[in-house]
Design a protein around this motif. Structure first.
Motif, PDB file in Angstrom:
ATOM      1  N   ARG A   1      74.810  51.182  48.505  1.00  0.00           N
ATOM      2  CA  ARG A   1      74.870  49.839  48.488  1.00  0.00           C
ATOM      3  C   ARG A   1      75.422  49.872  50.054  1.00  0.00           C
ATOM      4  NH1 ARG A   1      78.038  46.853  44.335  1.00  0.00           N
ATOM      5  NH2 ARG A   1      76.840  47.180  42.610  1.00  0.00           N
ATOM      6  N   ARG A   2      75.607  51.646  50.745  1.00  0.00           N
ATOM      7  CA  ARG A   2      75.753  50.714  52.447  1.00  0.00           C
ATOM      8  C   ARG A   2      73.918  49.881  53.295  1.00  0.00           C
ATOM      9  NH1 ARG A   2      80.017  53.567  55.937  1.00  0.00           N
ATOM     10  NH2 ARG A   2      79.541  50.792  55.889  1.00  0.00           N
TER      11      ARG A   2
ATOM     12  N   LYS B   1      72.589  47.957  54.141  1.00  0.00           N
ATOM     13  CA  LYS B   1      71.744  46.426  53.370  1.00  0.00           C
ATOM     14  C   LYS B   1      70.912  45.468  53.095  1.00  0.00           C
ATOM     15  CE  LYS B   1      75.229  46.683  56.885  1.00  0.00           C
ATOM     16  NZ  LYS B   1      75.673  47.042  57.882  1.00  0.00           N
ATOM     17  N   ARG B   2      71.210  44.337  51.746  1.00  0.00           N
ATOM     18  CA  ARG B   2      70.561  43.752  51.320  1.00  0.00           C
ATOM     19  C   ARG B   2      70.253  42.385  51.938  1.00  0.00           C
ATOM     20  NH1 ARG B   2      71.207  45.649  45.587  1.00  0.00           N
ATOM     21  NH2 ARG B   2      72.945  47.579  47.015  1.00  0.00           N
ATOM     22  N   PRO B   3      69.515  41.810  51.856  1.00  0.00           N
ATOM     23  CA  PRO B   3      69.596  40.406  52.069  1.00  0.00           C
ATOM     24  C   PRO B   3      70.599  40.027  51.174  1.00  0.00           C
ATOM     25  CG  PRO B   3      67.728  41.215  49.913  1.00  0.00           C
ATOM     26  CD  PRO B   3      67.834  42.213  50.824  1.00  0.00           C
ATOM     27  N   PRO B   4      70.977  38.710  51.663  1.00  0.00           N
ATOM     28  CA  PRO B   4      71.880  38.180  50.967  1.00  0.00           C
ATOM     29  C   PRO B   4      71.598  37.744  49.125  1.00  0.00           C
ATOM     30  CG  PRO B   4      71.282  36.959  52.669  1.00  0.00           C
ATOM     31  CD  PRO B   4      70.704  38.738  52.836  1.00  0.00           C
ATOM     32  N   GLN B   5      73.034  37.793  48.907  1.00  0.00           N
ATOM     33  CA  GLN B   5      72.883  37.643  47.369  1.00  0.00           C
ATOM     34  C   GLN B   5      72.744  36.110  46.821  1.00  0.00           C
ATOM     35  OE1 GLN B   5      76.200  38.164  45.848  1.00  0.00           O
ATOM     36  NE2 GLN B   5      75.903  38.396  43.748  1.00  0.00           N
TER      37      GLN B   5
ATOM     38  N   ASN C   1      85.244  52.567  47.393  1.00  0.00           N
ATOM     39  CA  ASN C   1      83.867  52.523  47.196  1.00  0.00           C
ATOM     40  C   ASN C   1      83.684  52.713  48.083  1.00  0.00           C
ATOM     41  OD1 ASN C   1      84.102  52.233  44.168  1.00  0.00           O
ATOM     42  ND2 ASN C   1      83.612  49.863  44.567  1.00  0.00           N
TER      43      ASN C   1
ATOM     44  N   MET D   1      72.754  32.787  54.112  1.00  0.00           N
ATOM     45  CA  MET D   1      73.531  33.195  55.397  1.00  0.00           C
ATOM     46  C   MET D   1      73.036  34.817  55.410  1.00  0.00           C
ATOM     47  SD  MET D   1      75.253  30.316  57.503  1.00  0.00           S
ATOM     48  CE  MET D   1      74.262  30.419  59.483  1.00  0.00           C
TER      49      MET D   1
ATOM     50  N   PHE E   1      79.032  43.365  48.841  1.00  0.00           N
ATOM     51  CA  PHE E   1      77.426  43.319  48.808  1.00  0.00           C
ATOM     52  C   PHE E   1      76.515  43.847  49.544  1.00  0.00           C
ATOM     53  CE2 PHE E   1      73.945  41.599  47.450  1.00  0.00           C
ATOM     54  CZ  PHE E   1      73.335  41.637  46.340  1.00  0.00           C
ATOM     55  N   ASN E   2      77.303  43.432  50.773  1.00  0.00           N
ATOM     56  CA  ASN E   2      76.185  44.051  51.965  1.00  0.00           C
ATOM     57  C   ASN E   2      76.769  45.744  52.470  1.00  0.00           C
ATOM     58  OD1 ASN E   2      74.877  41.401  52.575  1.00  0.00           O
ATOM     59  ND2 ASN E   2      76.371  40.423  52.340  1.00  0.00           N
ATOM     60  N   GLY E   3      78.188  46.469  52.125  1.00  0.00           N
ATOM     61  CA  GLY E   3      78.470  46.621  52.196  1.00  0.00           C
ATOM     62  C   GLY E   3      78.700  46.827  54.062  1.00  0.00           C
TER      63      GLY E   3
ATOM     64  N   ASP F   1      79.764  52.809  40.188  1.00  0.00           N
ATOM     65  CA  ASP F   1      81.130  53.856  40.245  1.00  0.00           C
ATOM     66  C   ASP F   1      80.641  54.296  41.912  1.00  0.00           C
ATOM     67  OD1 ASP F   1      83.309  55.591  38.586  1.00  0.00           O
ATOM     68  OD2 ASP F   1      82.983  53.377  38.402  1.00  0.00           O
TER      69      ASP F   1
ATOM     70  N   GLN G   1      80.792  39.602  49.040  1.00  0.00           N
ATOM     71  CA  GLN G   1      80.227  40.055  49.824  1.00  0.00           C
ATOM     72  C   GLN G   1      79.467  40.305  50.846  1.00  0.00           C
ATOM     73  OE1 GLN G   1      77.010  38.097  50.087  1.00  0.00           O
ATOM     74  NE2 GLN G   1      77.204  36.748  48.841  1.00  0.00           N
TER      75      GLN G   1
ATOM     76  N   ILE H   1      73.552  33.291  44.677  1.00  0.00           N
ATOM     77  CA  ILE H   1      74.096  33.856  43.283  1.00  0.00           C
ATOM     78  C   ILE H   1      73.956  32.772  42.290  1.00  0.00           C
ATOM     79  CG2 ILE H   1      76.017  32.557  42.218  1.00  0.00           C
ATOM     80  CD1 ILE H   1      77.564  33.803  44.246  1.00  0.00           C
TER      81      ILE H   1
ATOM     82  N   LYS I   1      78.816  53.728  44.780  1.00  0.00           N
ATOM     83  CA  LYS I   1      77.972  53.553  46.100  1.00  0.00           C
ATOM     84  C   LYS I   1      77.431  53.578  46.886  1.00  0.00           C
ATOM     85  CE  LYS I   1      79.884  49.591  42.803  1.00  0.00           C
ATOM     86  NZ  LYS I   1      80.888  48.604  43.474  1.00  0.00           N
TER      87      LYS I   1
END
Lengths: 646, 369
Positions: B195-196, B198-202, A505, A436, A470-472, B190, A467, B204, B192
């Motif tokens: 990364r701020r 938004k990406r689609p959820p990963q 980070n 989601m 990953f999503n910042g 290091d 998460q 796993i 990132k």
């Protein structure tokens, strides 16, 4: 005026219509009006309460009803919840004990008619005068040890008991394996009791040479009922060899056993035979015997067969057989319960087997229905279904369907106990967090269920943090951090590490309010770990690298004083702190020293850098030399540390 | 290894050089340098003073040696690189043959280029121009497509060769570049800031494209073991067992109540609470058998013995009124109560007569006689 005609019109129309309706009413009532008095619906004692109860919906923002509605007394962590509830239960138990020990104090009649459950339990000793009625009563109240005592007393007095009572006693002893059961009152204990019982290795726990066996031997010509009771008891507690022996004995005598006896034998076929083929042959043989003896199988029989099939390994054979069994019983008018589907699921979806989508086919069968608990295995359905949605299929839509079914009607009762509930939610969280959008997850699931319904375990929390990274989505971090404190997660090294990494980070833009928040988190983290009690067995210590990160975060918030505290710790406890901070942290600190005109601190840091063997110490030294006016002694110190200055 | 040994000999000397340079710079001879360095510096000082002219030569030799070393190293390295090249599973022989061919074509190429150069020089004028034109002509695919293609391939191969040759960086450069890439990689890992966004959820576990195959749960064949369905009979021999099992089932779904109504339901089921709707006579099963009139109309119990008039009658009627209003006594208890008065008055009969509370003998009812 203009308005008056309109009003007049309207008034007329109104008058007309009302007149018409009145006339209609008049005529219709003349034509026929039969008053039908509805039949009285008999209401049970709890019907009104149940009707009232349906008006209350579950409020996830409130703590569970069993806890005191006081912010200071609402437990948040899993341990806290358990402790509070069990403390309450312990109080109940203390009351029970007092009532039992000082029964003489409770002679007053506080209610008429007497409330039996409030009376002290009848206790017997060696001298009590007992009769068969007493024995019946204690059997009825499921008091095993009392029943044993009364039976012994009756025997000693040479009193005979009727076959019926003896049968009831034998069944009680077989069902409970001669040991007392948890009293009905202790709901919390049952709820929190680790249901390791089912996971526990199935081994023989039947008490040999117990009173049940004694009674069995003392009977000269055992009837079918007695054989059934013994076989059921022995199978329940895995004394399978004796059970099988008794079964054969009864068959030789040509007795017709109960369907439960057959069911319990079917449940343990994997103990009776070695290979899967032989096991299935035995299942077929037993079912055939039931058919010959014209015994109607029950749901318990169906689930017993499915249980045995689920232990017969993967492969195609058990799968097709499981469906055949379900069809066979459907033909007999026995609908599979949730427990049956649970067995089908674990037969089809083996951990290392091929992926099976049978849950897609099962869901329409069970969806939008309120299920009753018909078999003990029913409580395993939801947790297993969610497990399969997550680990087997990774299908979030299906998971949502299962979740919806769980909340349909009173189906939530079938969740099992607290242990199963938390596993269920662990799977549910794991499924949704990866499938989601993170915002949606936090809004609709995390904020809703945490902390009153579910407290995430450290593993789940680590996934949430993953998460976030990953999503910042650092804006959720303050909330998660306070949750972690409440849930007692701060002694988890990996969680601490990932929190620090995330805030280090994801550097916010200059002037952002997050600088202050992150520095606050870092400082809080540092202090909490510092304040750990000395007596703590395995104290968690921040590594040099982590301390460096804390320092960076503090310095980003321009908090020089606190950074100095960290630096002092690094400097003074060089031998206890594992590792060294990154040079970025140290150079940032030196920059900050320059900014704050603190030459001695800068020099201390330089000394630390050179002690740790950073090659950058020269550059830093030069920087300090250039940007600060140092007095003689400091200059001397500086050259001592970094050598000749440029 | 030869190179390693050389390095070992080289490194101290270079450090000596550096240290001596330092010492010459620092004005204070008694400066607080570490003892070890000072001792070594004194050695080097002697050396530098005595053999200063030699030093230059030595340095030169050293440099040449270093150069050699670097060259050797790079050669070795390039060879190693060649070896490490993935052969993409081709058979060894073929590749060897290809190498041969490439060498041959290379020589042909060289010859050709030489020939072109000589032609250009013979022609005179802008030699380079003519050279390139001639080469262009030779390489033109339109003239001889097959050979040119071969040539192109060859040229490509040559290019690669040449590249490897031109990439003859000094070792220091190589090390630096490696360090830089590593650094940049590290930095990349290091830092990132990107990364701020938004990406689609990963996912796993990448969602396996499971084809939902329809399994007909009830459609297929069954076991066909139970042949005579109509003749099957229910057998519940073990009633107590069944009762206990049902009790367990009920307890399995009895969870801590989640609101007061649920708690009340639970208490009601356990028999701790009045049942709804409220019934004042709940549980008074014995009393239900007795009609209310027997509670209320108690005068009939006076008739056999009590005088119909007088103070005794009056008293007893009051007793009856009192008893009729008492909810705590059973009818029998009430009758017993009345009977107690009868016996009491009976024992006091004489006194009562003397006082006149009881009427004369003739009028008195039979009971008290």
């Amino acid at each position: 005026m203009l308005i008056s005609p309109i009003i007049l019109k309207r008034y007329n129309r109104l008058n007309n219509t009302s007149a018409i309706t009145f006339l209609q009413k008049l005529f219709s009532s003349q034509a026929e009006e039969k008053i039908e008095i509805p039949k009285r619906i008999h209401r049970g004692p709890t019907d009104i309460l149940r009707a009232l109860e349906t008006t209350i919906s579950q409020d996830p923002t409130a703590a569970h009803y069993k806890y005191h509605d006081d912010p200071f007394l609402i437990p948040m962590s899993n341990v806290g919840k358990r402790t509070f509830a069990m403390a309450q239960e312990a109080g109940k138990k203390a009351a029970h004990w007092i009532r039992k020990e000082h029964a003489d104090l409770f002679n007053h009649r506080e209610a008429d008619p007497i409330i039996k459950v409030f009376l002290p339990k009848v206790s017997f000793n060696e001298q009590s005068e007992v009769s068969e009625a007493d024995l019946k009563q204690v059997i009825n109240d499921v008091l095993v040890s009392e029943a044993q005592l009364v039976y012994k007393l009756l025997k000693d007095r040479g009193l005979d008991i009727s076959n019926e009572t003896r049968q009831a006693l034998l069944e009680l002893l077989c069902y409970t394996n001669d040991s007392d059961m948890l009293a009905e009152d202790f709901i919390e204990e049952r709820w929190f009791r680790q249901s390791a019982k089912s996971k526990e290795k199935q081994r023989k726990i039947w008490k040999d040479n117990s009173l049940a066996e004694e009674i069995f031997i003392s009977i000269e010509n055992p009837t079918a009922e007695i054989y059934s009771a013994m076989i059921q008891g022995m199978c329940k507690y895995f004394q399978v060899d004796k059970a099988w022996h008794l079964y054969q004995e009864s068959q030789e005598k040509g007795l017709t056993l109960s369907s439960e006896a057959y069911s319990s034998l079917l449940r343990v076929v994997n103990f009776l035979k070695e290979s899967n083929d032989l096991r299935w042959a035995l299942v077929e043989e037993l079912l055939g015997k039931m058919n010959e003896a014209k015994i109607k199988p029950t749901l318990a029989t169906l689930n017993a067969v499915l249980h045995s099939l689920s232990t017969m390994g993967g492969g195609k054979v058990p799968r097709t057989l499981a469906l055949k069994v379900i069809r066979e019983f459907k033909g007999l008018g026995i609908e599979p319960s949730l427990g049956s589907w649970y067995y089908v699921l674990i037969t089809y979806c083996k951990e290392r087997g091929p992926v099976s989508t049978i849950l897609h086919d099962i869901m329409p069968e069970v969806e939008n229905k309120e299920h009753q608990c018909l078999d003990m295995s029913d409580t395993f359905f939801f947790v297993t279904a969610m497990d399969i949605c997550k680990n087997h299929l990774n299908d979030v839509d299906l998971g949502k369907r299962v979740h919806k079914l769980l909340h349909f009607g009173n189906n939530y009762n079938l969740i099992g106990d607290s242990y199963k509930e938390s596993i269920y939610y662990r799977h549910y969280f794991g499924l949704t967090i990866n499938n989601m959008p993170f915002e949606e997850f936090m809004q609709n699931i995390y904020n809703l269920l945490v902390p009153n319904i579910y407290v995430p375990e450290p593993g789940v929390m680590a996934e949430v943090l993953n998460q976030v990274d990953f999503n910042g989505a650092v804006e959720y971090l303050p909330q998660l951090w306070s949750d972690m404190i409440i849930f007692d997660h701060i002694n988890r090294e990996n969680l601490i590490e990932s929190v620090l990494n995330i805030i280090e980070n994801n550097k916010p833009e200059d002037g952002s309010k997050f600088h202050e928040i992150f520095a606050g988190i870092a400082w809080d983290l540092f202090n909490r770990l510092e304040e750990q009690g000395e007596q703590r067995f395995n104290k968690l210590r921040l590594t040099g690298d982590q301390l460096g990160k804390v320092m960076i975060l503090l310095l980003r918030n321009k908090d020089f004083k606190k950074a100095c505290i960290i630096m002092d710790k690094l400097d003074q406890e060089q031998h206890t702190v594992v590792g060294v901070p990154k040079i970025e942290a140290l150079s940032m600190y030196i920059d900050s020293c320059i900014e704050n005109m603190a030459p001695s601190r800068a020099l201390a840091c330089l000394q630390y850098c050179s002690d740790c063997g950073f090659p950058e110490v020269e550059d830093l030294g030069n920087k300090v030399h250039k940007s600060m006016t140092l007095d003689e002694s400091n200059l001397a110190k500086l050259s001592k540390i970094v050598g000749p200055l440029s | 290894m030869y190179s390693l040994a050389l390095k070992r000999t080289l490194i101290p000397s270079s450090s000596c050089v550096r240290v001596c340079a330092k010492n010459t710079k620092s004005e204070d001879p008694s400066s607080s340098s570490s003892s070890s360095s000072s001792s070594s510096s004194s050695d080097s000082d002697d050396n530098s003073k005595k053999a200063k002219p030699d030093n230059e030569q030595k340095l030169q030799r050293l440099n040449t040696l270093l150069q050699n070393l670097i060259q050797n190293d790079t050669v070795v390295k390039s060879m190693k690189l060649d070896l490490a090249k993935p052969r993409s599973g081709k058979p060894k022989k073929e590749s060897a043959a290809a190498d041969d061919v490439s060498i041959k074509t290379e020589t042909i190429e060289k010859k050709m280029v030489d020939a072109v150069k000589s032609v250009a020089s013979n022609l005179g004028g802008d030699t380079k121009q003519t050279e390139s034109e001639l080469l262009m002509k030779l390489l033109n695919p339109e003239t001889s497509p097959t050979s040119s293609r071969n040539l192109m391939d060859v040229m490509k191969g040559m290019k690669i060769d040449r590249e490897t040759k031109t990439a003859e960086k000094s070792r220091a450069e190589q090390v630096r570049s490696i360090l830089q890439t590593a650094q940049s990689k590290l930095n990349h890992e290091d830092r990132k800031p990107e990364r701020r966004m938004k990406r689609p959820p990963q996912q796993i576990r990448p969602k396996r494209e499971t084809v939902v195959e329809k399994i007909d749960l009830f459609g297929g064949e069954s076991l066909n073991i139970f042949t005579n369905k109509s003749e099957l009979k229910d057998t519940t021999q073990t009633k107590t067992w069944q009762r206990l099992y049902e009790r367990d089932l009920k307890l399995a779904v009895t969870h801590p109540p989640s609101n007061y109504f649920q708690q009340m339901i639970l208490w009601t089921e356990q028999g701790k609470l009045w049942n709804f709707p409220i019934d004042n006579e709940q549980g008074l099963d014995e009393e239900k058998k007795v009609d209310f009139s027997r509670h209320v109309f108690l005068e009939e119990h006076l008739e056999p013995w009590c005088p119909s008039r007088g103070p005794l009658r009056h008293f007893m009627e009051l007793v009856c009124v009192g008893l009729s209003k008492n909810p705590y006594l059973t009818v029998n208890a009430k009758i017993e109560h009345i009977m107690w008065y009868r016996d009491y008055f009976d024992s006091k009969k004489k006194l009562l007569k003397d006082v006149g509370a009881l009427p004369a003998e003739s009028e008195a009812p039979k009971a008290i006689q």
